[in-house]
Scaffold this motif. Structure first.
Motif, PDB file in Angstrom:
ATOM      1  N   GLN A   1       0.811  -1.210   0.000  1.00  0.00           N
ATOM      2  CA  GLN A   1       0.000   0.000   0.000  1.00  0.00           C
ATOM      3  C   GLN A   1       0.844   1.260   0.000  1.00  0.00           C
ATOM      4  O   GLN A   1       0.366   2.322  -0.343  1.00  0.00           O
ATOM      5  CB  GLN A   1      -0.940   0.001   1.196  1.00  0.00           C
ATOM      6  CG  GLN A   1      -2.033  -1.036   1.079  1.00  0.00           C
ATOM      7  CD  GLN A   1      -2.924  -1.069   2.301  1.00  0.00           C
ATOM      8  OE1 GLN A   1      -2.500  -0.680   3.379  1.00  0.00           O
ATOM      9  NE2 GLN A   1      -4.133  -1.533   2.116  1.00  0.00           N
ATOM     10  N   ARG A   2       2.084   1.172   0.368  1.00  0.00           N
ATOM     11  CA  ARG A   2       2.944   2.352   0.352  1.00  0.00           C
ATOM     12  C   ARG A   2       3.227   2.817  -1.067  1.00  0.00           C
ATOM     13  O   ARG A   2       3.469   3.984  -1.294  1.00  0.00           O
ATOM     14  CB  ARG A   2       4.256   2.043   1.058  1.00  0.00           C
ATOM     15  CG  ARG A   2       4.087   1.858   2.531  1.00  0.00           C
ATOM     16  CD  ARG A   2       5.430   1.704   3.211  1.00  0.00           C
ATOM     17  NE  ARG A   2       5.196   1.260   4.573  1.00  0.00           N
ATOM     18  CZ  ARG A   2       5.822   0.279   5.141  1.00  0.00           C
ATOM     19  NH1 ARG A   2       6.760  -0.371   4.493  1.00  0.00           N
ATOM     20  NH2 ARG A   2       5.552  -0.064   6.372  1.00  0.00           N
ATOM     21  N   SER A   3       3.208   1.905  -2.030  1.00  0.00           N
ATOM     22  CA  SER A   3       3.522   2.252  -3.407  1.00  0.00           C
ATOM     23  C   SER A   3       2.336   2.844  -4.148  1.00  0.00           C
ATOM     24  O   SER A   3       2.504   3.518  -5.141  1.00  0.00           O
ATOM     25  CB  SER A   3       3.984   1.014  -4.167  1.00  0.00           C
ATOM     26  OG  SER A   3       5.148   0.498  -3.584  1.00  0.00           O
ATOM     27  N   PHE A   4       1.127   2.598  -3.666  1.00  0.00           N
ATOM     28  CA  PHE A   4      -0.057   3.021  -4.385  1.00  0.00           C
ATOM     29  C   PHE A   4      -0.693   4.225  -3.703  1.00  0.00           C
ATOM     30  O   PHE A   4      -0.804   4.277  -2.487  1.00  0.00           O
ATOM     31  CB  PHE A   4      -1.072   1.876  -4.465  1.00  0.00           C
ATOM     32  CG  PHE A   4      -0.551   0.696  -5.220  1.00  0.00           C
ATOM     33  CD1 PHE A   4      -0.478   0.726  -6.596  1.00  0.00           C
ATOM     34  CD2 PHE A   4      -0.103  -0.431  -4.559  1.00  0.00           C
ATOM     35  CE1 PHE A   4       0.024  -0.344  -7.297  1.00  0.00           C
ATOM     36  CE2 PHE A   4       0.390  -1.505  -5.260  1.00  0.00           C
ATOM     37  CZ  PHE A   4       0.459  -1.464  -6.638  1.00  0.00           C
TER      38      PHE A   4
ATOM     39  N   ASN B   1      -7.221  -0.799  -2.935  1.00  0.00           N
ATOM     40  CA  ASN B   1      -6.300  -0.885  -4.073  1.00  0.00           C
ATOM     41  C   ASN B   1      -5.975  -2.329  -4.433  1.00  0.00           C
ATOM     42  O   ASN B   1      -5.750  -2.637  -5.599  1.00  0.00           O
ATOM     43  CB  ASN B   1      -4.998  -0.144  -3.756  1.00  0.00           C
ATOM     44  CG  ASN B   1      -5.137   1.347  -3.886  1.00  0.00           C
ATOM     45  OD1 ASN B   1      -5.959   1.837  -4.646  1.00  0.00           O
ATOM     46  ND2 ASN B   1      -4.349   2.071  -3.134  1.00  0.00           N
ATOM     47  N   ARG B   2      -5.939  -3.191  -3.445  1.00  0.00           N
ATOM     48  CA  ARG B   2      -5.590  -4.594  -3.704  1.00  0.00           C
ATOM     49  C   ARG B   2      -6.586  -5.239  -4.673  1.00  0.00           C
ATOM     50  O   ARG B   2      -6.210  -6.021  -5.533  1.00  0.00           O
ATOM     51  CB  ARG B   2      -5.528  -5.382  -2.409  1.00  0.00           C
ATOM     52  CG  ARG B   2      -5.170  -6.843  -2.657  1.00  0.00           C
ATOM     53  CD  ARG B   2      -5.049  -7.583  -1.383  1.00  0.00           C
ATOM     54  NE  ARG B   2      -3.787  -7.214  -0.770  1.00  0.00           N
ATOM     55  CZ  ARG B   2      -3.181  -7.947   0.141  1.00  0.00           C
ATOM     56  NH1 ARG B   2      -3.713  -9.045   0.574  1.00  0.00           N
ATOM     57  NH2 ARG B   2      -2.032  -7.559   0.638  1.00  0.00           N
TER      58      ARG B   2
ATOM     59  N   TYR C   1     -13.320  -8.694  -9.038  1.00  0.00           N
ATOM     60  CA  TYR C   1     -12.310  -7.637  -9.156  1.00  0.00           C
ATOM     61  C   TYR C   1     -12.931  -6.264  -9.406  1.00  0.00           C
ATOM     62  O   TYR C   1     -12.220  -5.282  -9.500  1.00  0.00           O
ATOM     63  CB  TYR C   1     -11.342  -7.959 -10.295  1.00  0.00           C
ATOM     64  CG  TYR C   1     -10.633  -9.269 -10.111  1.00  0.00           C
ATOM     65  CD1 TYR C   1      -9.834  -9.497  -9.004  1.00  0.00           C
ATOM     66  CD2 TYR C   1     -10.782 -10.293 -11.040  1.00  0.00           C
ATOM     67  CE1 TYR C   1      -9.183 -10.709  -8.826  1.00  0.00           C
ATOM     68  CE2 TYR C   1     -10.133 -11.503 -10.872  1.00  0.00           C
ATOM     69  CZ  TYR C   1      -9.339 -11.700  -9.766  1.00  0.00           C
ATOM     70  OH  TYR C   1      -8.702 -12.903  -9.599  1.00  0.00           O
ATOM     71  N   GLY C   2     -14.230  -6.208  -9.519  1.00  0.00           N
ATOM     72  CA  GLY C   2     -14.905  -4.950  -9.793  1.00  0.00           C
ATOM     73  C   GLY C   2     -15.239  -4.836 -11.271  1.00  0.00           C
ATOM     74  O   GLY C   2     -15.043  -5.761 -12.052  1.00  0.00           O
ATOM     75  N   LYS C   3     -15.744  -3.688 -11.634  1.00  0.00           N
ATOM     76  CA  LYS C   3     -16.096  -3.440 -13.030  1.00  0.00           C
ATOM     77  C   LYS C   3     -14.822  -3.213 -13.853  1.00  0.00           C
ATOM     78  O   LYS C   3     -13.869  -2.596 -13.379  1.00  0.00           O
ATOM     79  CB  LYS C   3     -16.994  -2.223 -13.144  1.00  0.00           C
ATOM     80  CG  LYS C   3     -18.341  -2.413 -12.481  1.00  0.00           C
ATOM     81  CD  LYS C   3     -19.178  -1.173 -12.624  1.00  0.00           C
ATOM     82  CE  LYS C   3     -20.522  -1.372 -11.964  1.00  0.00           C
ATOM     83  NZ  LYS C   3     -21.347  -0.169 -12.063  1.00  0.00           N
ATOM     84  N   GLY C   4     -14.842  -3.711 -15.073  1.00  0.00           N
ATOM     85  CA  GLY C   4     -13.674  -3.572 -15.940  1.00  0.00           C
ATOM     86  C   GLY C   4     -13.283  -2.131 -16.165  1.00  0.00           C
ATOM     87  O   GLY C   4     -12.101  -1.784 -16.186  1.00  0.00           O
ATOM     88  N   ASN C   5     -14.274  -1.254 -16.331  1.00  0.00           N
ATOM     89  CA  ASN C   5     -13.974   0.150 -16.555  1.00  0.00           C
ATOM     90  C   ASN C   5     -13.309   0.762 -15.322  1.00  0.00           C
ATOM     91  O   ASN C   5     -12.400   1.578 -15.446  1.00  0.00           O
ATOM     92  CB  ASN C   5     -15.246   0.923 -16.907  1.00  0.00           C
ATOM     93  CG  ASN C   5     -14.945   2.338 -17.318  1.00  0.00           C
ATOM     94  OD1 ASN C   5     -14.151   2.565 -18.223  1.00  0.00           O
ATOM     95  ND2 ASN C   5     -15.549   3.288 -16.644  1.00  0.00           N
TER      96      ASN C   5
ATOM     97  N   VAL D   1     -11.416  -0.789 -13.154  1.00  0.00           N
ATOM     98  CA  VAL D   1     -10.043  -1.297 -13.125  1.00  0.00           C
ATOM     99  C   VAL D   1      -9.189  -0.525 -14.120  1.00  0.00           C
ATOM    100  O   VAL D   1      -8.072  -0.106 -13.822  1.00  0.00           O
ATOM    101  CB  VAL D   1     -10.001  -2.816 -13.408  1.00  0.00           C
ATOM    102  CG1 VAL D   1      -8.574  -3.304 -13.576  1.00  0.00           C
ATOM    103  CG2 VAL D   1     -10.703  -3.578 -12.297  1.00  0.00           C
ATOM    104  N   TYR D   2      -9.734  -0.286 -15.317  1.00  0.00           N
ATOM    105  CA  TYR D   2      -8.993   0.460 -16.338  1.00  0.00           C
ATOM    106  C   TYR D   2      -8.710   1.885 -15.875  1.00  0.00           C
ATOM    107  O   TYR D   2      -7.593   2.389 -16.034  1.00  0.00           O
ATOM    108  CB  TYR D   2      -9.757   0.498 -17.663  1.00  0.00           C
ATOM    109  CG  TYR D   2      -9.126   1.455 -18.636  1.00  0.00           C
ATOM    110  CD1 TYR D   2      -7.954   1.109 -19.310  1.00  0.00           C
ATOM    111  CD2 TYR D   2      -9.646   2.721 -18.837  1.00  0.00           C
ATOM    112  CE1 TYR D   2      -7.342   1.999 -20.175  1.00  0.00           C
ATOM    113  CE2 TYR D   2      -9.046   3.612 -19.693  1.00  0.00           C
ATOM    114  CZ  TYR D   2      -7.892   3.250 -20.357  1.00  0.00           C
ATOM    115  OH  TYR D   2      -7.289   4.134 -21.202  1.00  0.00           O
ATOM    116  N   VAL D   3      -9.723   2.536 -15.293  1.00  0.00           N
ATOM    117  CA  VAL D   3      -9.548   3.925 -14.855  1.00  0.00           C
ATOM    118  C   VAL D   3      -8.450   4.009 -13.801  1.00  0.00           C
ATOM    119  O   VAL D   3      -7.588   4.885 -13.846  1.00  0.00           O
ATOM    120  CB  VAL D   3     -10.879   4.499 -14.321  1.00  0.00           C
ATOM    121  CG1 VAL D   3     -10.668   5.798 -13.569  1.00  0.00           C
ATOM    122  CG2 VAL D   3     -11.850   4.703 -15.473  1.00  0.00           C
TER     123      VAL D   3
END
Length: 103
Positions: free
Chosen positions: A5-8, A22-23, A46-50, A52-54
């Protein structure tokens, strides 16, 4: 706080909605890369594809992926001289495939 989480960058919820972890999005991105499926066919956990893309695009603009790669190189977990190129992202010249050219 976990090391990853430190990187994101932290995310704020938009339009009065809480931000997801974020994971979840990182796992979605890695799933797409590992399986090779389009974002629209990604598993719903993993959530909605859009979404994830955003998040992927936002992280790219913020330099998160560059910082992550630099960290991996510093830790000795990646070689900065090694690059992978997938043939689906590189177009070959038509004559490289044996097409007849105008000679």
């Amino acid at each position: 706080m976990a090391d990853y989480q430190r990187s994101f960058p932290s995310e704020r919820g938009r339009k009065s909605r809480p931000a997801h972890d974020n994971r979840r999005y990182l796992n979605g991105m890695l799933h797409v890369l590992r399986v090779g499926c389009p974002l629209r066919d990604m598993h719903e956990r993993y959530g909605k594809g859009n979404s994830v893309y955003v998040r992927f695009h936002r992280w790219a603009e913020q330099g998160v992926w560059d910082a992550l790669l630099e960290t991996l190189v510093e830790l000795g977990l990646a070689d900065d001289r090694q690059h992978m190129i997938d043939s689906t992202t590189v177009r070959g010249h038509s004559q490289a495939a044996g097409a007849k050219g105008d000679l």
